[in-house]
Design a protein around this motif. Structure first.
Motif, PDB file in Angstrom:
ATOM      1  N   ASN A  27       0.813  -1.219   0.000  1.00  9.23           N
ATOM      2  CA  ASN A  27       0.000   0.000   0.000  1.00  9.23           C
ATOM      3  C   ASN A  27       0.841   1.261   0.000  1.00  9.23           C
ATOM      4  OD1 ASN A  27      -2.490  -1.407   0.117  1.00  9.23           O
ATOM      5  ND2 ASN A  27      -2.127  -1.776   2.287  1.00  9.23           N
ATOM      6  N   ARG A  30       4.756   3.742   5.684  1.00  7.36           N
ATOM      7  CA  ARG A  30       4.289   4.363   6.922  1.00  7.36           C
ATOM      8  C   ARG A  30       5.527   4.930   7.601  1.00  7.36           C
ATOM      9  NH1 ARG A  30       1.433   1.588  12.184  1.00  7.36           N
ATOM     10  NH2 ARG A  30       1.073   3.532  13.302  1.00  7.36           N
ATOM     11  N   ASP A  38       1.528   8.076  12.633  1.00 12.39           N
ATOM     12  CA  ASP A  38       0.437   7.923  11.666  1.00 12.39           C
ATOM     13  C   ASP A  38       0.641   8.807  10.440  1.00 12.39           C
ATOM     14  OD1 ASP A  38      -1.271   5.932  12.955  1.00 12.39           O
ATOM     15  OD2 ASP A  38      -1.353   7.416  14.560  1.00 12.39           O
ATOM     16  N   TYR A  40       1.329   8.417   6.385  1.00 13.94           N
ATOM     17  CA  TYR A  40       1.221   7.444   5.307  1.00 13.94           C
ATOM     18  C   TYR A  40       1.595   8.071   3.965  1.00 13.94           C
ATOM     19  CZ  TYR A  40      -1.198   4.860   8.904  1.00 13.94           C
ATOM     20  OH  TYR A  40      -1.494   4.217  10.077  1.00 13.94           O
ATOM     21  N   PRO A  42       0.999   6.911   0.295  1.00 14.61           N
ATOM     22  CA  PRO A  42       0.392   5.881  -0.554  1.00 14.61           C
ATOM     23  C   PRO A  42       1.208   5.651  -1.823  1.00 14.61           C
ATOM     24  CG  PRO A  42      -0.867   7.923  -0.671  1.00 14.61           C
ATOM     25  CD  PRO A  42       0.222   8.135   0.346  1.00 14.61           C
ATOM     26  N   THR A 110      -1.239  12.338   5.425  1.00 14.12           N
ATOM     27  CA  THR A 110      -0.902  11.712   4.156  1.00 14.12           C
ATOM     28  C   THR A 110       0.147  12.592   3.500  1.00 14.12           C
ATOM     29  OG1 THR A 110      -3.141  10.844   3.944  1.00 14.12           O
ATOM     30  CG2 THR A 110      -1.796  10.893   1.943  1.00 14.12           C
TER      31      THR A 110
END
Length: 125
Positions: A27, A30, A38, A40, A42, A110
């Protein structure tokens, strides 16, 4: 009288932050800052073209590799990684949470590595 200090971490969209790799899977990545985990990145926010290979040193993990001008540039576990903040979300607090789910994250960031100067610092030195 009560006296205290408050330090708040609240990144803004567009900010460039340095972090370390915490997990790597199909995916994406991280990342961790040590006090916050937290973050990420992608797959669609990794440099293009990128591919992944199984990580022989970390079972169940993969290594993402950027291909650029005939060279290959892996994202290593020891690298300091610069990323650009794309979004900051504050999920709704769950009323109930089962014991087998991952802990609630009050903020989820993100990020993107898809620009010059972003990604592991070793790519740019």
């Amino acid at each position: 009288m009560v006296v205290f200090r408050l330090i708040m971490f609240r990144p803004f969209v567009g900010e460039v932050i340095s972090a370390k790799l915490k997990e790597s899977d199909t995916n994406g990545l991280r990342l961790t800052l040590g006090f916050f985990d937290d973050i990420y990145i992608p797959v669609d926010a990794l440099p293009k073209p990128s591919h992944h290979e199984p990580d022989p040193e970390h079972k169940g993990q993969i290594v993402w590799i950027w291909e650029h001008e005939g060279g290959t540039y892996p994202v290593e576990w020891t690298d300091e990684i610069r990323f650009r903040v794309v979004s900051v979300k504050y999920p709704q607090i769950p009323v109930e949470q089962s014991n087998d789910t991952k802990p609630f994250a009050p903020m989820v960031i993100t990020g993107s590595l898809n620009a010059d100067g972003l990604g592991p610092l070793a790519w740019w030195v």
